[in-house]
Write an enzyme that holds these catalytic residues in place. Structure first.
Site, PDB file in Angstrom:
ATOM      1  N   ASP A   1      -7.201  22.605 -19.193  1.00  0.00           N
ATOM      2  CA  ASP A   1      -8.172  23.529 -18.588  1.00  0.00           C
ATOM      3  C   ASP A   1      -7.679  24.170 -17.300  1.00  0.00           C
ATOM      4  O   ASP A   1      -7.990  23.705 -16.201  1.00  0.00           O
ATOM      5  CB  ASP A   1      -9.487  22.793 -18.323  1.00  0.00           C
ATOM      6  CG  ASP A   1     -10.103  22.283 -19.618  1.00  0.00           C
ATOM      7  OD1 ASP A   1      -9.628  22.695 -20.695  1.00  0.00           O
ATOM      8  OD2 ASP A   1     -11.042  21.488 -19.543  1.00  0.00           O
TER       9      ASP A   1
ATOM     10  N   ASP B   1      -8.016  17.313 -28.892  1.00  0.00           N
ATOM     11  CA  ASP B   1      -8.503  17.438 -27.510  1.00  0.00           C
ATOM     12  C   ASP B   1      -8.969  16.056 -27.021  1.00  0.00           C
ATOM     13  O   ASP B   1      -9.100  15.115 -27.820  1.00  0.00           O
ATOM     14  CB  ASP B   1      -9.669  18.441 -27.498  1.00  0.00           C
ATOM     15  CG  ASP B   1     -10.088  18.834 -26.085  1.00  0.00           C
ATOM     16  OD1 ASP B   1      -9.291  18.668 -25.137  1.00  0.00           O
ATOM     17  OD2 ASP B   1     -11.237  19.318 -25.928  1.00  0.00           O
TER      18      ASP B   1
ATOM     19  N   GLU C   1      -6.920  11.693 -23.820  1.00  0.00           N
ATOM     20  CA  GLU C   1      -6.277  10.943 -22.709  1.00  0.00           C
ATOM     21  C   GLU C   1      -6.529   9.447 -22.823  1.00  0.00           C
ATOM     22  O   GLU C   1      -5.628   8.700 -22.413  1.00  0.00           O
ATOM     23  CB  GLU C   1      -6.805  11.489 -21.369  1.00  0.00           C
ATOM     24  CG  GLU C   1      -6.358  12.906 -21.064  1.00  0.00           C
ATOM     25  CD  GLU C   1      -7.031  13.962 -21.943  1.00  0.00           C
ATOM     26  OE1 GLU C   1      -8.183  13.728 -22.346  1.00  0.00           O
ATOM     27  OE2 GLU C   1      -6.392  14.978 -22.231  1.00  0.00           O
TER      28      GLU C   1
HETATM   29  O1  MIG Z   1     -15.096  18.751 -22.197  1.00  0.00           O
HETATM   30  O2  MIG Z   1     -13.991  21.418 -26.692  1.00  0.00           O
HETATM   31  O3  MIG Z   1      -9.495  21.425 -22.764  1.00  0.00           O
HETATM   32  O4  MIG Z   1      -9.883  23.666 -24.399  1.00  0.00           O
HETATM   33  O5  MIG Z   1     -12.509  24.256 -25.157  1.00  0.00           O
HETATM   34  C1  MIG Z   1     -14.456  19.927 -22.586  1.00  0.00           C
HETATM   35  C2  MIG Z   1     -14.369  22.071 -25.530  1.00  0.00           C
HETATM   36  C3  MIG Z   1     -13.831  19.749 -23.921  1.00  0.00           C
HETATM   37  C4  MIG Z   1     -11.707  20.679 -23.235  1.00  0.00           C
HETATM   38  C5  MIG Z   1     -10.530  21.482 -23.701  1.00  0.00           C
HETATM   39  C6  MIG Z   1     -10.963  22.904 -23.953  1.00  0.00           C
HETATM   40  C7  MIG Z   1     -12.075  22.932 -24.974  1.00  0.00           C
HETATM   41  C8  MIG Z   1     -13.242  22.077 -24.488  1.00  0.00           C
HETATM   42  N1  MIG Z   1     -12.792  20.712 -24.228  1.00  0.00           N
END
Ligand code: MIG
Length: 766
Positions: free
Chosen positions: A484, A410, A413
Site C-alpha cells: 500500500d 494479500d 504477513e
Molecule cells: O486491508 O483487499 O495491499 O492492495 O486492495 C486491506 C483490499 C487489504 C491490502 C492490499 C490492497 C488491497 C486491499 N488489501
C-alpha cells in the site's frame, strides 16, 4: 517447504565459549565462491535446513585446510578464509586482498530506542517499536572503504543503504513507506545484500527466518552488522567479481523466477473493488473504446461471499465463468485476490475441512487460534505443513474452474486486525511444530508455494501469482508488489530504488501500484506514474476504496492520451521484456537494473535513484516531481539515442532534458538491436506473431546512410503459456549487424524447436 542442505564435502567447526553451550560454528565450502558460516546447536538438525534454498548448486566447493595456533586457514580455489579461535572471520581473494574483515562485536543496536525515547514517543501519542531487542547472534564486519549496500528486497529509502538500519519482520503497516524513525520493516523479508566498494563485490545472505536486524554503518560508521533474535546464525558469504556475478551466485542458491506467461507482462487494471459483473464488463469495454491495450483485470476482496476464500458472491458475480469467457473475447484475463485468513463459520467448507484435519494454527494448548481479518473471526492455515499446502493448492481449482487466470495473495504477513499473532502460536509442520516467531517471515512464501503448485497442477500453465509478503527464494513461485503506497509524489520517487533493490535481491518480477493505492491521485501524478513505470515488470494500476478513481480515462483527455501513449510504448517493447525474462531464468539477473550494475566503475551512478536501465539497452529517466518539466539526466559513457527525438547524445555526462507532461525521457544505447511488436491490442498469441526489429546504429545520417560496430542480439520465442519450452519447444533467433555485410542486418533462426514461427519479421533502422 523446508529443505535439508546436504552436508558438504568440505567443512570444519570451531568451538568457543562465546557461543551458547553446546553450540559450534561450522564453516562449509558450498562452491568455490560461496562459503556458509553457521552455528549448530546440539545434535539435532546438524545439516541445517532452509526455506529458501531448495537445490543448492552441486556442493562442489572444497577447502584446503591448515590449522595454526591462533587460526584456521581454509582455501577454495577462489577464496581464503581465516577464522581465529576468537571467531573473527576474514576472507581474502585469490590475490590475497582482504575482501571482508570481521570486526569486534559491539553492543550498538541502531533500532533499539532507549526507555526515555519510548516513553516520550508514547506520551506524545506516537507509535513506537518498544520491543527489547535481544540478539541471539550478531555478526559484525568492518566497513573498509567506500562501501555501498544494495538489496534487502522491498525496503524503503535509497538505492544505497549505507548509513541506514532495517528490520526483517513482515509487516502490514504502510507507514514505513516513507522514512520513519520508529519503523524499519515492510511487507517482505529478503535478508540478502550486496556490498560493493572499488574493485570489490560480495553478497551476504542471512538465512534465518526469525526477526533480524541490519545496520549498515548507522550506529557505527566503521562497521556493519546483522543479528538474529532466534534460531541459528546462518549466513552465506557469496563472492563475485562484480554485482552481476554476486546476483548469479545468490540466485544459484535461492532459485530463479521461471518464465511467466506472456500476457502477465501486459497492462493490468485493478481497483478495490470492481464489485459486479456489469462493472467489469463496462471496464473492459472502456479499454476498447479508448483504444488502450489491457491484458488483465483484478478482482479485489468484494468478489467473495463475505470475504470467504474460494467462494464468490453470487449476487454480484453470479457466473464468473461466463464473465471470464466474455472478457477473453477482448483478450482480457481475470486475476482474483485470496487472503490466508479463513472465516471461522461452521458449515463453511474451508473452515470445516481445515478443522477436521487440524490444518489451522493453534495456541500452545492445542486449541485453534483465532484472530480477525476481513471475514471477521478467522483462523490461519498452517502452510508449514505439506498437507495444508496441497489442500490449499487444490482449492485454487475453484478459481481456475471459474476462468480465473492468476491469483493475488494479500494479507499474508500474516496481517491481523486484533493485534499481532503472539510469538508462541503453533504452526504444525512436517514432523515438526513451528512457532509463529520462527515462521512469521516465511508465511507468505509458503502460501505462494502452495498457490503456485496448485495452479500448476490445475492448469498445466505457468502459474501467475502475486504476493505481498515473501522471503528469499519466493521468486521461484511468485511475482511481488510493494503493497500500500499512496498517491503522493514521494512514493512515486521511492518506487525506483525499491524495484531496483528488489531485482538485485533475486526477485525480478515486481511492481508498485501505479497511480498510488491510498489517497487521491491527480491527473499529473497518474501521467507521470504511468510513464515512470512503463517498463516495470509488473505493470498494474491499482487504487483503494474511497479514493478517486484512477483508470486512464478517469480524469481528462490529456491524461488519457498520455496513459495510452505509454501503455502502448510498453506493449511495443514486450518482446524485449520477455527476452529479459528468459535471460533471467539462465542468470538470475533482474529485468530492471540500477545503472551501477552495468557501469560499476562509474562513481556517478553508485547511488543513482532516479534512473533505471531495462536490461542493458534502454535507459529511463522519468520525471517524478510535481510541476517539473525539465530535469537533469546522467548518461553513462557511450552513445545514447534519445527515443523521443532520435538525437544521438554522447554519454559520460549530465544533460538537461526538456520533458513536458507527455514526455518520459527514454534513451536507447547506441548499437542496440531490439525486438518490438507493431501496435497490438493485447498479448493474445495470434497478435504476437509479427515482429519489428529495430536497430539503433551508433551513427545515423539518413536512411541507408549509417555506421555502427558489429553487434548481435538473441531473441527468444515460445508459446508463452505452458511448460513445453522445457522440452525444447522454443525458437532462438540471432539478429546481427555487421558493417561489412551488404544490407547490414541479418536475421537468423538458430534453434528451431517450436513450430509456431513468426509469420513475418521486418527490420527498421532508426
Ligand atoms: O486491508 O483487499 O495491499 O492492495 O486492495 C486491506 C483490499 C487489504 C491490502 C492490499 C490492497 C488491497 C486491499 N488489501
Amino acid at each position: 517447504m523446508k529443505h535439508r542442505i546436504k552436508h558438504p564435502a568440505s567443512s570444519f567447526t570451531i568451538q568457543n565459549d562465546k557461543l551458547p553451550a553446546g553450540s559450534v560454528l561450522q564453516i562449509d565450502a558450498i562452491t568455490d565462491n560461496i562459503i556458509r558460516i553457521h552455528t549448530i546447536t546440539g545434535t539435532q538438525n546438524t545439516d541445517g535446513s532452509s526455506f529458501a534454498i531448495e537445490n543448492p548448486p552441486g556442493l562442489s566447493g572444497s577447502f584446503d585446510i591448515s590449522s595454526h595456533k591462533q587460526a584456521i586457514t581454509a582455501a577454495t580455489s577462489c577464496l581464503t578464509l581465516k577464522a581465529s579461535k576468537s571467531l573473527q572471520i576474514d576472507i581474502y581473494d585469490k590475490k590475497g586482498n582482504l575482501v571482508c574483515a570481521g570486526a569486534r562485536a559491539n553492543n550498538n543496536v541502531a533500532a533499539q530506542l532507549s526507555k526515555e525515547e519510548i516513553s516520550q514517543l508514547i506520551q506524545e501519542g506516537h507509535m513506537a517499536d518498544t520491543s527489547d531487542i535481544q540478539f541471539k547472534y550478531k555478526a559484525t564486519k568492518k566497513i573498509m572503504g567506500d562501501e555501498s549496500f544494495y538489496g534487502l528486497g522491498d525496503k524503503t529509502g535509497f538505492l544505497d543503504k549505507k548509513g541506514y538500519d532495517y528490520i526483517m519482520w513482515n509487516s502490514d503497516n504502510p507507514d514505513p513507506h516513507v522514512e520513519n524513525p520508529a519503523f524499519r520493516a515492510l511487507y517482505k523479508s529478503v535478508p540478502f545484500f550486496i556490498v560493493r566498494r572499488q574493485n570489490c563485490t560480495y553478497g551476504i545472505f542471512l538465512d534465518n527466518t526469525y526477526k533480524s536486524y541490519f545496520d549498515f554503518g548507522c550506529s557505527d560508521a566503521g562497521c556493519y552488522s546483522f543479528g538474529v533474535t532466534g534460531g541459528e546464525l546462518d549466513y552465506y558469504f557469496i563472492y563475485g567479481k562484480n554485482i552481476k556475478e554476486v546476483i548469479k551466485n545468490y540466485t544459484s542458491l535461492t532459485g530463479r523466477s521461471p518464465l511467466p506467461q506472456l500476457w502477465t507482462l501486459g497492462y493490468h487494471q485493478s481497483r478495490w473493488s470492481y464489485s459486479s459483473e456489469d462493472e467489469v464488463i463496462k471496464l473492459a469495454d472502456n479499454f476498447k473504446k479508448y483504444d488502450i491495450p489491457c491484458d488483465a483485470v483484478h478482482l479485489d476482496i468484494d468478489y467473495m461471499d463475505q470475504f470467504k476464500v474460494f467462494t464468490n458472491d453470487s449476487s454480484r458475480f453470479p457466473d464468473l465463468k461466463s464473465l471470464s469467457r466474455r472478457l477473453s473475447k477482448d483478450g482480457i484475463k481475470l486475476v482474483s485476490i485470496i487472503d490466508p485468513g479463513v472465516k471461522a463459520e461452521d458449515g463453511y467448507y474451508m473452515y470445516d475441512e481445515g478443522n477436521k484435519n487440524n490444518y489451522f494454527a493453534t495456541s500452545e494448548d492445542g486449541k485453534v487460534y483465532h484472530n480477525a481479518v476481513w471475514p471477521g473471526d478467522s483462523v490461519f492455515p498452517a502452510f508449514t505443513s505439506s498437507k495444508v499446502r496441497k489442500w490449499w493448492g487444490d482449492k485454487t481449482k475453484f478459481l481456475t474452474d471459474n476462468g480465473i487466470s492468476g491469483i493475488w495473495n494479500d494479507m499474508n504477513e500474516p496481517a491481523s486486525f486484533n493485534g499481532p499473532l503472539p510469538d508462541n502460536i503453533i504452526f504444525p509442520g512436517d514432523g515438526k511444530d513451528y512457532t509463529h516467531k520462527e515462521i512469521h517471515n516465511v508465511y507468505g512464501h509458503l502460501m505462494a508455494e502452495a498457490t503456485y503448485n496448485g495452479l500448476k497442477e490445475n492448469t498445466q500453465k505457468r502459474p501467475f501469482v502475486i504476493t505481498r509478503a515473501c522471503y528469499s527464494g519466493s521468486q521461484k513461485y511468485t511475482t511481488v508488489w510493494m503493497g500500500d503506497n499512496q498517491s503522493i509524489w514521494t512514493h512515486l520517487k521511492l518506487a525506483i530504488p525499491q524495484i531496483l533493490n528488489c531485482g538485485m535481491s533475486g526477485i525480478p518480477f515486481c511492481g508498485v501500484d501505479i497511480g498510488g493505492f491510498g489517497s487521491n491521485a491527480t491527473p499529473e501524478l497518474l501521467s507521470r506514474w504511468t510513464e515512470a513505470c512503463c517498463f516495470f515488470p509488473l505493470f498494474r494500476n491499482h487504487s483503494a476504496k474511497m479514493t478517486r478513481r484512477q483508470e486512464p480515462w478517469a480524469f481528462d483527455k490529456r491524461t488519457l492520451d498520455i496513459c495510452r501513449k505509454y501503455i502502448k510504448l510498453r506493449y511495443k517493447f514486450i518482446p524485449y521484456l520477455y527476452d529479459l525474462c528468459y535471460e533471467e531464468t539462465l542468470t538470475g539477473l533482474p529485468i530492471l537494473r540500477p545503472l551501477v550494475m552495468e557501469y560499476e566503475n562509474d562513481p556517478e551512478v553508485i547511488n543513482c535513484n532516479d534512473e533505471y536501465l531495462v536490461g542493458n539497452s534502454i535507459l529511463v529517466a522519468p520525471v517524478t516531481d510535481q510541476g517539473v518539466s525539465v530535469r537533469s539526466i546522467y548518461l553513462p559513457h557511450g552513445i545514447w539515442i534519445d527515443y523521443n527525438s532520435g538525437r544521438r547524445i554522447k554519454g559520460g555526462r549530465y544533460i538537461l532534458y526538456n520533458a513536458p507532461l507527455d514526455i518520459c525521457p527514454v534513451f536507447i544505447k547506441g548499437g542496440s538491436i531490439l525486438p518490438t511488436y507493431p501496435g497490438i491490442p493485447n498479448l493474445d498469441m495470434p497478435n504476437t506473431r509479427k515482429l519489428v526489429i529495430e536497430f539503433y546504429p551508433l551513427d545515423y545520417k539518413a536512411p541507408g546512410n549509417y555506421t555502427s560496430k558489429a553487434c548481435y542480439y538473441m531473441h527468444y520465442q515460445d508459446n508463452g503459456t505452458d511448460f513445453n519450452y522445457q522440452t525444447g519447444e522454443y525458437n532462438l533467433y540471432k539478429f546481427s549487424f555487421s558493417p561489412d555485410r551488404p544490407g547490414g542486418l541479418e536475421i537468423k533462426l538458430t534453434t528451431n524447436g517450436y513450430k509456431g514461427k513468426y509469420k513475418s519479421i521486418s527490420a527498421v533502422i532508426k
